[in-house]
Design a protein around this motif. Structure first.
Motif, mmCIF file in Angstrom:
data_model
loop_
_atom_site.group_PDB
_atom_site.id
_atom_site.type_symbol
_atom_site.label_atom_id
_atom_site.label_comp_id
_atom_site.label_asym_id
_atom_site.label_seq_id
_atom_site.Cartn_x
_atom_site.Cartn_y
_atom_site.Cartn_z
ATOM 1 N N SER A 146 -30.256 29.601 82.548
ATOM 2 C CA SER A 146 -30.192 28.412 83.138
ATOM 3 C C SER A 146 -30.529 27.413 81.809
ATOM 4 N N ILE A 147 -31.683 27.933 80.980
ATOM 5 C CA ILE A 147 -32.107 27.110 79.760
ATOM 6 C C ILE A 147 -31.014 27.200 78.892
ATOM 7 N N VAL A 148 -30.377 28.447 78.408
ATOM 8 C CA VAL A 148 -29.347 28.511 77.646
ATOM 9 C C VAL A 148 -28.137 27.651 78.015
ATOM 10 N N GLU A 149 -27.701 27.696 79.271
ATOM 11 C CA GLU A 149 -26.635 26.912 79.544
ATOM 12 C C GLU A 149 -27.064 25.391 79.261
ATOM 13 N N GLU A 150 -28.259 24.825 79.683
ATOM 14 C CA GLU A 150 -28.578 23.415 79.505
ATOM 15 C C GLU A 150 -28.551 23.176 78.047
ATOM 16 N N VAL A 151 -28.866 23.894 77.119
ATOM 17 C CA VAL A 151 -28.790 23.665 75.657
ATOM 18 C C VAL A 151 -27.345 23.627 75.359
ATOM 19 N N ASN A 152 -26.562 24.683 75.735
ATOM 20 C CA ASN A 152 -25.241 24.793 75.465
ATOM 21 C C ASN A 152 -24.408 23.318 75.569
ATOM 22 N N ASP A 153 -24.962 22.918 76.930
ATOM 23 C CA ASP A 153 -24.274 21.649 77.417
ATOM 24 C C ASP A 153 -24.717 20.643 76.580
ATOM 25 N N LEU A 154 -26.014 20.474 76.153
ATOM 26 C CA LEU A 154 -26.265 19.524 75.298
ATOM 27 C C LEU A 154 -25.752 19.488 73.966
ATOM 28 N N ALA A 155 -25.119 20.699 73.482
ATOM 29 C CA ALA A 155 -24.753 20.898 72.270
ATOM 30 C C ALA A 155 -23.270 20.292 72.408
ATOM 31 N N ALA A 156 -22.600 20.783 73.337
ATOM 32 C CA ALA A 156 -21.250 20.218 73.704
ATOM 33 C C ALA A 156 -21.138 18.548 73.939
ATOM 34 N N LYS A 157 -22.321 18.204 74.268
ATOM 35 C CA LYS A 157 -22.316 16.525 74.401
ATOM 36 C C LYS A 157 -22.817 15.807 73.172
ATOM 37 N N GLY A 158 -22.829 16.687 71.906
ATOM 38 C CA GLY A 158 -23.153 16.008 70.832
ATOM 39 C C GLY A 158 -24.819 16.088 70.372
ATOM 40 N N TYR A 159 -25.617 16.582 71.237
ATOM 41 C CA TYR A 159 -27.119 16.556 71.137
ATOM 42 C C TYR A 159 -27.297 17.335 69.834
ATOM 43 N N LYS A 160 -28.382 17.285 69.127
ATOM 44 C CA LYS A 160 -28.652 17.654 67.716
ATOM 45 C C LYS A 160 -30.086 18.459 67.587
ATOM 46 N N GLU A 161 -30.789 18.218 68.619
ATOM 47 C CA GLU A 161 -32.255 18.472 68.910
ATOM 48 C C GLU A 161 -32.664 18.573 70.186
ATOM 49 N N ILE A 162 -33.419 19.616 70.381
ATOM 50 C CA ILE A 162 -34.174 19.897 71.654
ATOM 51 C C ILE A 162 -35.535 20.346 71.691
ATOM 52 N N THR A 163 -36.312 19.831 72.573
ATOM 53 C CA THR A 163 -37.496 20.197 72.446
ATOM 54 C C THR A 163 -37.919 20.907 74.085
ATOM 55 N N LEU A 164 -38.224 22.300 73.996
ATOM 56 C CA LEU A 164 -38.549 23.076 74.932
ATOM 57 C C LEU A 164 -40.087 22.600 75.548
ATOM 58 N N LEU A 165 -40.023 22.289 76.760
ATOM 59 C CA LEU A 165 -41.224 21.656 77.326
ATOM 60 C C LEU A 165 -41.893 22.448 78.456
ATOM 61 N N GLY A 166 -43.231 22.616 78.267
ATOM 62 C CA GLY A 166 -44.072 23.303 79.277
ATOM 63 C C GLY A 166 -45.593 22.860 79.060
#
Ligand code: SAH
Ligand code: F3S
Length: 481
Positions: free
Chosen positions: A201-221
């Motif tokens: 589900s994490i990878v899916e969320e990241v893929n979805d963000l990439a498709a929406k044009g996002y360029k940077e993610i911060t994995l949070l915990g």
């Protein structure tokens, strides 16, 4: 200016694209850590299905939610002040309902309803899916409270509604809760036991963000290095998992690889690392994948072994140094930042000098420094007297902050003459002619806009600096675009 964050919490209201059929208005704001900001996006998503559109105008809200922080006393005072403001607005708009979310909700539970008459709804961090029911209760004229902590909840199935920001960087939460029990810290009590989210589900969320044009993610915990997926459940129960679960488990280094390979152009950051849980394979993964930023936020809290032990930080000063050495060996240009607490119970001048000397060894790029604030219910509050006088805490804090300022300047000066890759995030606060972004080490860079736009990766030659900011000239788009 140095990044001395006396208090990280900064109110910030969240607005999302209106859905036409939605008629109710939600005003939601967040204080405290990135996790709270990320949780508010989950809450906005859950409530958009209940007919709520977000608004930035408090006066017109049907429902006001405040996502709260308990980490230091001052954080709680800030929230209480906000409740006073809501009270004033409620006089004009008596139908408005007010809910408290997050760590203060969990810590104070139904006591909140007695202490703050304005509050109708109290919801802890694991109970957001119950919000629709709780809101129905409140609309029927009853107060509603759900502060049950969960073994399983990770909100993996809720697709967060993104803060309508720059569309460039996003938070992706990977774990909830914390099992570390640092003696000063309220988080294990307010956010419960540690559990990890399904990597798929994490990878899916990241893929979805990439498709929406996002360029940077911060994995949070709270403690990302402790990430461990074995099919669900609490981290502490992993010992009882089946052999198959153990053999197929994904740790944090494994997750980093999955995400880095799924989106090789996406910049990947993560926060926060606890030194005791950071393993060599994480550093190796960072060294291997160019899209994982060379930056680690590595809180140390104190440079004194005696104090580290009293804080239940399960590493020594020497172990911290060998971790730093490993990082420097494998990633020579890695940016490193810290959190430090001054004036923990029984801290002597000698302990304080140990902290200063540790800082001199590491020469951090920047840091977040705090005076110890006793939190009710924590082990430190129960076992140790808060015996360092306020003025001594403050003086030590000032010394730490000014040493950090020297180190920050030293670090930014090392970039002068070099060309760094910057992801443009926004307009510079100081000049509408300049863009602002960060290099991989997470240092802020400003430069003339020319024809570049938000979301571009630009190579910037550094000409000048302050202790917190690099000032440069763009030399062209980077290959990463
Ligand atoms: N793992 C967390 C740390 C939570 S709190 C994260 O993801 O950021 C952030 C920082 O607040 C801690 O590293 C610590 O330096 C500081 N802090 C926590 N409890 C505190 C207290 N009781 N008094 C002062 N500072 C505190
Ligand atoms: Fe708090 Fe220590 Fe966890 S600082 S969030 S108990 S790692």
């Amino acid at each position: 200016m140095e990044k001395i964050i006396d208090e990280k919490q900064q109110g910030n209201s969240l607005v999302i694209e209106p859905k036409k059929q939605n008629t109710r208005k939600l005003f939601i704001e967040s204080y405290g850590c990135a996790m709270n900001f990320s949780d508010s996006e989950i809450v906005a998503s859950i409530l958009s299905k209940e007919g709520f559109n977000t608004t930035q105008n408090l006066e017109e809200a049907d429902l006001v939610l405040v996502n709260t922080c308990s980490i230091r006393e001052k954080a709680e005072q800030t929230v209480r002040k906000r409740l006073e403001k809501y009270n004033a607005v409620k006089r004009i708009n008596p139908g408005m309902k007010v809910g408290v979310l997050g760590c203060m909700a969990e810590r104070l539970k139904d006591k909140f309803l007695e202490e703050e008459k304005i509050v109708d709804l109290v919801v802890g961090p694991d109970a957001y899916k119950d919000l629709p029911n709780l809101i129905n209760e409140v609309e029927a004229g009853r107060n509603a409270v759900n502060v049950i902590l969960s073994k399983e909840e990770t909100y993996a199935d809720v697709s967060p509604v993104r803060l309508q920001s720059n569309g460039v960087s996003a938070f992706v939460s990977i774990t909830r809760g914390c099992d570390n029990m640092c003696t000063f810290c309220v988080v294990p009590f307010t956010r419960g036991r540690e559990r990890s989210r399904d990597p798929q589900s994490i990878v899916e969320e990241v893929n979805d963000l990439a498709a929406k044009g996002y360029k940077e993610i911060t994995l949070l915990g709270q403690n990302v290095d402790s990430y461990l997926w074995y099919g669900g459940g609490l981290k502490k129960d992993f010992k009882d998992a089946s052999e198959i679960q153990k053999a197929t488990a994904t740790n944090f280094a494994g997750l980093l690889k999955l995400v880095a390979e799924a989106q090789p152009k996406m910049r990947i950051r993560f926060s926060t690392s606890n030194p005791q849980d950071m393993t060599l394979d994480v550093i190796e993964a960072m060294a291997k994948y160019p899209n994982i930023c060379n930056y680690i936020h590595l809180p140390v809290q104190s440079g004194s072994d005696r104090i580290l032990q009293k804080m239940n930080r399960l590493h020594t000063r020497e172990e911290y140094f060998s971790l730093i050495n490993n990082i420097k060996d494998l990633i020579p240009d890695c940016g490193i930042s810290h959190d430090i607490i001054t004036g923990f119970p029984t801290e002597t001048e000698e302990d304080h000098q140990d902290t200063l000397s540790l800082m001199k060894y590491v020469k951090y790029h920047f840091g977040f420094m705090f005076a110890y604030s006793e939190r009710p219910g924590t082990m430190a509050a129960r076992k140790f007297e808060d015996d360092v006088p306020e003025e001594i805490k403050k003086r030590r804090l000032t010394e730490i902050v000014s040493l950090q300022q020297e180190h920050s300047l030293y670090r930014t000066q090392q970039f002068i003459g070099k060309t760094v890759e910057v992801l443009i995030e926004k307009e510079s606060k100081k000049s509408s002619e300049q863009w602002s972004g960060r290099n991989p080490q997470s240092t802020v860079v400003v430069f003339p806009k020319e024809n570049y736009k938000i979301g571009d990766f630009v190579n910037v030659k550094i000409k000048n600096c302050t202790s917190a900011t690099l000032i440069g000239e763009p030399v062209g788009l980077s290959e990463n675009n």
